[in-house]
Each structure stands twice: as structure tokens, then as C-alpha cells.
Motif scaffolding. Sequence first.
Motif, mmCIF file in Angstrom:
data_model
loop_
_atom_site.group_PDB
_atom_site.id
_atom_site.type_symbol
_atom_site.label_atom_id
_atom_site.label_comp_id
_atom_site.label_asym_id
_atom_site.label_seq_id
_atom_site.Cartn_x
_atom_site.Cartn_y
_atom_site.Cartn_z
ATOM 1 N N GLY A 67 24.372 -31.742 51.718
ATOM 2 C CA GLY A 67 25.035 -32.851 51.053
ATOM 3 C C GLY A 67 24.123 -33.543 50.061
ATOM 4 N N THR A 68 24.605 -34.620 49.479
ATOM 5 C CA THR A 68 23.825 -35.383 48.509
ATOM 6 C C THR A 68 22.944 -36.376 49.247
ATOM 7 O OG1 THR A 68 25.566 -35.164 46.863
ATOM 8 C CG2 THR A 68 23.937 -36.897 46.497
ATOM 9 N N LYS A 69 21.652 -36.242 49.047
ATOM 10 C CA LYS A 69 20.679 -37.159 49.621
ATOM 11 C C LYS A 69 20.135 -38.026 48.494
ATOM 12 C CE LYS A 69 21.374 -35.100 53.453
ATOM 13 N NZ LYS A 69 22.462 -35.653 54.241
ATOM 14 N N VAL A 70 19.708 -39.243 48.844
ATOM 15 C CA VAL A 70 19.225 -40.185 47.837
ATOM 16 C C VAL A 70 17.818 -40.631 48.213
ATOM 17 C CG1 VAL A 70 19.658 -42.373 46.667
ATOM 18 C CG2 VAL A 70 21.586 -40.936 47.372
ATOM 19 N N ALA A 71 16.852 -40.206 47.404
ATOM 20 C CA ALA A 71 15.469 -40.647 47.598
ATOM 21 C C ALA A 71 15.370 -42.099 47.140
ATOM 22 C CB ALA A 71 14.510 -39.771 46.802
#
Length: 158
Positions: A67-71
Motif C-alpha cells: 500500500g501507500t506509506k508516508v515517510a
Amino acid sequence: MNWASICENPILANLPYKIQTDKWGNIVMSPASNKHGIYQAKIVALLSQLMQTGTVIAECSVETSEGTKVADVAWASPQFIQTNKDMTPFVEAPEVCVEILSPSNTIAEMDEKKELYFARGCKEFWVCDSAGTMKFYKNTGELGHSLIFNEFPQVVEI
């Protein structure tokens, strides 16, 4: 739900949570404290002072196999920005991805994110704990300090 529709959804625009997705496209939210925001701002400022080129990114979305991960913070070289500047989320990870631990985070979650970012091309993964202590990793294991930003401090002071 894809990342673009999440970003454009006015209902989700002002939530006081960090939003990511899992591998099925479900929205995953975790609350961020003011202390988390202060560390994020300090790390952005430190990287901005130390960098000679490149771009510092806050809340950097990366499409991963899970999925989309956000640093929380990332640093990208000019080459990365030239190749990826119009993408949201990025399909590859910037060279440095930084996570700031929140009370809701687990070690297993950070280990998973680390591996997901490395799989997408990240060169260094950094973790800032609740006391500001930094840990630096490359895909082969922990480092004593950043190899990309040698002068980045071991502890971020607030």
C-alpha cells in the motif's frame, strides 16, 4: 480507493491524522502528537541546512507492495526529483526516508516500513524516537551515522 482520490477527497483533507493505505487499499490512520510535529520540523530544518543539493519532503507518499506509506520526512536527490516530481505517490522511494516514532508505532511496523522503502530504492532509513535519538539504517543493517548526511546529529534537540 487509490491514493489520488484520497488526496483529492475534501472529507479527508483536514483530518488530524497521518493517512496511509494497506495492501488492499484500506485507509490506515494514526494520530500525530505535537511533539511528533516538532521533531518533523526540526529534521526538515536540519536536512535543509546540511544539504548541498536535492529536496527535503515532508509527508512523502511512496507506493509499496503493501500500500501507500508516508515517510514523515524524506530527502531526494536532484535526479530523483527530475524523474519523479509529478508523481503522487512516488513509485520509488527517495534516497533518505525518515520515520518519527509515535506512541502508537511498533518496532514491527518500523521494520516493515524500512524493508518496503528499501525495496523501492531507498538508500537510508532513519528513525527518530520519542527522546530525539536517531538510528540510521541501510539495507544491510544499522549504521553508526548517516553516510549521506555525515554531520546529521545522533540526537535531535527540541
